[in-house]
Design an enzyme around this catalytic site. Sequence first.
Site, PDB file in Angstrom:
ATOM      1  N   ASP A  12       0.800  -1.244   0.000  1.00 18.20           N
ATOM      2  CA  ASP A  12       0.000   0.000   0.000  1.00 18.20           C
ATOM      3  C   ASP A  12       0.825   1.284   0.000  1.00 18.20           C
ATOM      4  O   ASP A  12       0.498   2.237   0.728  1.00 18.20           O
ATOM      5  CB  ASP A  12      -0.962   0.010   1.202  1.00 18.20           C
ATOM      6  N   HIS A  46     -10.337   7.327   1.220  1.00 16.48           N
ATOM      7  CA  HIS A  46      -8.944   7.156   0.791  1.00 16.48           C
ATOM      8  C   HIS A  46      -8.884   6.034  -0.236  1.00 16.48           C
ATOM      9  O   HIS A  46      -9.735   5.129  -0.251  1.00 16.48           O
ATOM     10  CB  HIS A  46      -8.037   6.827   1.987  1.00 16.48           C
ATOM     11  N   ASP A  74      -4.715  -0.698  -1.540  1.00 17.04           N
ATOM     12  CA  ASP A  74      -6.045  -0.487  -1.027  1.00 17.04           C
ATOM     13  C   ASP A  74      -6.842   0.066  -2.211  1.00 17.04           C
ATOM     14  O   ASP A  74      -6.392   1.015  -2.872  1.00 17.04           O
ATOM     15  CB  ASP A  74      -5.930   0.565   0.097  1.00 17.04           C
ATOM     16  N   LYS A 116      -7.042  -4.876  -2.919  1.00 21.27           N
ATOM     17  CA  LYS A 116      -7.789  -5.453  -1.784  1.00 21.27           C
ATOM     18  C   LYS A 116      -8.830  -4.478  -1.273  1.00 21.27           C
ATOM     19  O   LYS A 116      -8.757  -3.282  -1.550  1.00 21.27           O
ATOM     20  CB  LYS A 116      -6.832  -5.849  -0.669  1.00 21.27           C
ATOM     21  N   HIS A 132     -10.560   0.902  -2.890  1.00 18.19           N
ATOM     22  CA  HIS A 132     -11.928   0.970  -2.379  1.00 18.19           C
ATOM     23  C   HIS A 132     -12.896   1.600  -3.379  1.00 18.19           C
ATOM     24  O   HIS A 132     -12.529   2.558  -4.071  1.00 18.19           O
ATOM     25  CB  HIS A 132     -11.967   1.829  -1.106  1.00 18.19           C
ATOM     26  N   CYS A 144      -2.342  -2.535   7.553  1.00 16.17           N
ATOM     27  CA  CYS A 144      -2.216  -3.499   6.458  1.00 16.17           C
ATOM     28  C   CYS A 144      -0.924  -4.310   6.519  1.00 16.17           C
ATOM     29  O   CYS A 144      -0.918  -5.487   6.140  1.00 16.17           O
ATOM     30  CB  CYS A 144      -2.396  -2.796   5.123  1.00 16.17           C
TER      31      CYS A 144
HETATM   32  C1  VGL Z   1      -4.846   1.023   5.688  1.00 21.60           C
HETATM   33  C2  VGL Z   1      -6.207   2.241   7.073  1.00 21.60           C
HETATM   34  C3  VGL Z   1      -7.267   2.096   6.194  1.00 21.60           C
HETATM   35  C4  VGL Z   1      -3.492   0.446   5.398  1.00 21.60           C
HETATM   36  C5  VGL Z   1      -5.895   0.854   4.802  1.00 21.60           C
HETATM   37  O1  VGL Z   1      -3.151   0.258   4.217  1.00 21.60           O
HETATM   38  O2  VGL Z   1      -2.741   0.197   6.368  1.00 21.60           O
HETATM   39  N1  VGL Z   1      -5.014   1.698   6.812  1.00 21.60           N
HETATM   40  N2  VGL Z   1      -7.086   1.402   5.072  1.00 21.60           N
HETATM   41 ZN    ZN Z   2      -8.482   1.396   3.451  1.00 19.72          ZN
END
Ligand code: VGL
Ligand code: ZN
Length: 193
Positions: A19, A80, A61, A105, A63, A144
């Site tokens: 990420d 995000h 990530d 993911k 979404h 993550c």
């Molecule tokens: C993450 C918070 C929300 C991460 C992803 O990649 O660690 N943290 N979504």
């Molecule tokens: Zn996230």
Amino acid sequence: MPEAASCEPRQGDALVVVDVQNDFLPGGSLAVPGGDAVVAPLNAWLGRFAAGGLPVVATRDWHPANHCSFAAQGGAWPAHCVAGTPGAHFAALLALPAGAIVVSKATSAEADTYSAFSGTKLHERLRDLGIKRLFVGGLAAEYCVLHTVRDALALGYRVVLLRACIRAVNLNAGDGERAISAMRRGGAVILEG
Ligand code: VGL
Ligand code: ZN
């Protein structure tokens, strides 16, 4: 203590970059303090894996705009890493190879997941490549990275955590250090580089 292993990347190893996306870097919507500092050391590891012809996985990530983890839906986070937006792009300076395996993911609105193994084909992909050991760095340490490392250990991978290549959100002081301790207790080898 886990047995001391050679931390030279070799056949059977893969690098997992978790990420490293614009929204998690300073200026992003869910900026991880110092998140941009992981790029240079990760690039050094990317160079080592490229030199050895070894596989690289980049997780992201990814979404939908109405994801359940977003505050507008009652979730814990600001919006995000909305799929396809600039905030979801990998950091421009991250030197991912052309052949990197990209794992998206948390792609459905109804579920959040921090682990790159959850709801993805990552385990199958790694198994098909004969991967036994993962070198892991990225963002964020206590979300993550932690959940991906936990699942990797549970699935039987050896894990080398790249200490210089992770940063924590630290919503509560010490969250990042506690996550590192938990990964060490779980069997990950912590490499300072
Ligand atoms: C993450 C918070 C929300 C991460 C992803 O990649 O660690 N943290 N979504
Ligand atoms: Zn996230």
